[in-house]
Write a protein that holds these residues in place. Sequence first.
Motif, mmCIF file in Angstrom:
data_model
loop_
_atom_site.group_PDB
_atom_site.id
_atom_site.type_symbol
_atom_site.label_atom_id
_atom_site.label_comp_id
_atom_site.label_asym_id
_atom_site.label_seq_id
_atom_site.Cartn_x
_atom_site.Cartn_y
_atom_site.Cartn_z
ATOM 1 N N THR A 340 -11.727 14.558 -2.205
ATOM 2 C CA THR A 340 -11.205 14.531 -3.572
ATOM 3 C C THR A 340 -9.693 14.713 -3.525
ATOM 4 O O THR A 340 -9.193 15.701 -2.986
ATOM 5 N N ALA A 341 -8.970 13.776 -4.081
ATOM 6 C CA ALA A 341 -7.503 13.811 -3.983
ATOM 7 C C ALA A 341 -6.885 13.312 -5.282
ATOM 8 O O ALA A 341 -7.448 12.442 -5.927
ATOM 9 N N LEU A 342 -5.768 13.897 -5.677
ATOM 10 C CA LEU A 342 -5.002 13.337 -6.790
ATOM 11 C C LEU A 342 -3.594 13.912 -6.899
ATOM 12 O O LEU A 342 -2.626 13.155 -6.764
ATOM 13 N N PRO A 343 -3.406 15.231 -7.129
ATOM 14 C CA PRO A 343 -2.043 15.713 -7.384
ATOM 15 C C PRO A 343 -1.042 15.346 -6.303
ATOM 16 O O PRO A 343 0.038 14.820 -6.590
ATOM 17 N N LEU A 344 -1.393 15.584 -5.026
ATOM 18 C CA LEU A 344 -0.466 15.243 -3.957
ATOM 19 C C LEU A 344 -0.345 13.738 -3.768
ATOM 20 O O LEU A 344 0.699 13.242 -3.343
ATOM 21 N N VAL A 345 -1.408 13.006 -4.085
ATOM 22 C CA VAL A 345 -1.323 11.545 -4.034
ATOM 23 C C VAL A 345 -0.267 11.060 -5.022
ATOM 24 O O VAL A 345 0.538 10.176 -4.708
ATOM 25 N N VAL A 346 -0.254 11.658 -6.213
ATOM 26 C CA VAL A 346 0.759 11.308 -7.203
ATOM 27 C C VAL A 346 2.153 11.629 -6.679
ATOM 28 O O VAL A 346 3.078 10.813 -6.777
ATOM 29 N N ALA A 347 2.315 12.823 -6.106
ATOM 30 C CA ALA A 347 3.624 13.228 -5.583
ATOM 31 C C ALA A 347 4.082 12.313 -4.455
ATOM 32 O O ALA A 347 5.250 11.904 -4.401
ATOM 33 N N ILE A 348 3.170 11.987 -3.555
ATOM 34 C CA ILE A 348 3.524 11.162 -2.398
ATOM 35 C C ILE A 348 3.848 9.734 -2.821
ATOM 36 O O ILE A 348 4.822 9.132 -2.335
ATOM 37 N N THR A 349 3.054 9.169 -3.720
ATOM 38 C CA THR A 349 3.342 7.811 -4.176
ATOM 39 C C THR A 349 4.642 7.754 -4.973
ATOM 40 O O THR A 349 5.345 6.740 -4.942
ATOM 41 N N THR A 350 4.977 8.833 -5.672
ATOM 42 C CA THR A 350 6.257 8.878 -6.385
ATOM 43 C C THR A 350 7.413 8.775 -5.395
ATOM 44 O O THR A 350 8.403 8.068 -5.638
ATOM 45 N N ILE A 351 7.281 9.476 -4.255
ATOM 46 C CA ILE A 351 8.301 9.370 -3.203
ATOM 47 C C ILE A 351 8.374 7.934 -2.696
ATOM 48 O O ILE A 351 9.461 7.376 -2.496
ATOM 49 N N GLY A 352 7.203 7.331 -2.483
ATOM 50 C CA GLY A 352 7.174 5.952 -2.012
ATOM 51 C C GLY A 352 7.825 4.975 -2.966
ATOM 52 O O GLY A 352 8.526 4.042 -2.551
ATOM 53 N N LEU A 353 7.612 5.183 -4.267
ATOM 54 C CA LEU A 353 8.246 4.309 -5.264
ATOM 55 C C LEU A 353 9.749 4.544 -5.320
ATOM 56 O O LEU A 353 10.531 3.592 -5.402
ATOM 57 N N ASP A 354 10.148 5.814 -5.296
ATOM 58 C CA ASP A 354 11.579 6.129 -5.352
ATOM 59 C C ASP A 354 12.324 5.553 -4.150
ATOM 60 O O ASP A 354 13.474 5.110 -4.283
ATOM 61 N N ASP A 355 11.671 5.568 -2.984
ATOM 62 C CA ASP A 355 12.299 5.030 -1.771
ATOM 63 C C ASP A 355 12.099 3.527 -1.629
ATOM 64 O O ASP A 355 12.536 2.927 -0.634
ATOM 65 N N LYS A 356 11.393 2.939 -2.600
ATOM 66 C CA LYS A 356 11.156 1.493 -2.633
ATOM 67 C C LYS A 356 10.408 0.988 -1.388
ATOM 68 O O LYS A 356 10.653 -0.130 -0.920
ATOM 69 N N VAL A 357 9.484 1.807 -0.888
ATOM 70 C CA VAL A 357 8.658 1.366 0.231
ATOM 71 C C VAL A 357 7.251 1.002 -0.226
ATOM 72 O O VAL A 357 6.508 0.359 0.513
ATOM 73 N N LEU A 358 6.871 1.431 -1.428
ATOM 74 C CA LEU A 358 5.604 1.036 -2.032
ATOM 75 C C LEU A 358 5.866 0.138 -3.213
ATOM 76 O O LEU A 358 6.830 0.357 -3.966
ATOM 77 N N THR A 359 5.023 -0.875 -3.398
ATOM 78 C CA THR A 359 5.101 -1.667 -4.620
ATOM 79 C C THR A 359 4.409 -0.905 -5.748
ATOM 80 O O THR A 359 3.629 0.027 -5.505
#
Length: 404
Positions: A340-359
């Motif tokens: 079960t995952a969510l809060p840290l997934v949100v935090a990690i994907t936010t980093i990915g978006l900010d660094d422009k490595v995730l679409t």
Amino acid sequence: MSQPGTLILIMSIAVLAPLLSYGIGRWIPVPLVIFEILLGILIGPDVLGLTHHEEAVDVLSNLGLSMLIFLAGYEIEFAAVRGDTLRRSVSAWAISLAAGLGIAFALTGGAVTKSFVIGTALTSTALGTVLPILRDSGDLKGRFGTVMMAFGTVGEFGPIIAMSLLLSGRNPGRSTVLLAAFAAVTAAAVLWALRPRPPWFADVIARTLHSSAQFAVRFVMLLLAAMLGLAAAFGLDTLLGAFAAGLLTRLVLNGAAPESSELILSKIEAMGFGFLVPIFFIVTGIQFDLDALLHGGRSLLLLPAFVLLFLLVRGLPAYALAPRDLGRRDRTALLLHNATALPLVVAITTIGLDDKVLTAGEAAALVGAGMVSVLVFPLLALRLRRSGQGTKPLPRPMQGSQTW
């Protein structure tokens, strides 16, 4: 919509979500966080378009995430997460990290930073989401609860460490040195927290518990702010500071005012669950890129793939390395809760978006998979354990601090 109007709308959603959870919870225990995120999506730019980006709301949302991680750190009982169980939980998470990074490198064609983002997200456990569910069902007590605390703690703390090392944008060696320095300062703070407090400290806490001074609450907020600032000063993710602040707070309160610690915690939880944490989850829904998910065929296919990967990468090692005295049903329930995952997934994907490595589509698929895991996995785990223990009813979702 103006800033005050946006905040009013968000808080209206925060009030509506528990009512929906209470009503639907009569038939199926849906975690409150799901309603908060879904209603956030509803009022967000991709559906009704009633809210837009507001800097002040973003600040409150970040504070909500910090409070969420702080409370997760506070829940940890050191006596329950040591010895063979702790060694097994650390080993399981290390296997999860290796598997997550390996699968991510294969999926991304060797893109290093993107692989770090996806691989780290796959190793997280939403301990803050699972704990209230376990507490309400009575599963937090006893052997299963002890094991889940150990595995869940490492699943929450491990990704935060990995974020500091792999996603900081610095050389890993330098990040390790800074992390070690932060750990040394935190260890010194722990030793300080374990020292007996002078009598006047407990007296001030007792005298101000029901007054406007609220010394204990102010002291806890000072600890949180200090650890957030310390993590920022070392160039580490502030979530690491929030987690450490939760650990320190438990030690200080249990040592200085054990008879008042539960009341103090209830005040902190009221501040967190009643205001800041709901803002974080609702803003997560508002910022969720539904359009990128629904109109990108690849993104929509990635969502169920990520749900499966949560089970394989995070859940399967927990099942394999669970203590041998747990039965098959309990081991399977442990697998589901750890996946079960969510809060840290949100935090990690936010980093990915900010660094422009995730679409936007990849981030939406990861967060969407986290939402599915929160909605489905704990419920399956509860039903699995109940089926092996008779007909004990499932918990009502409004008991305890189900906001997580």
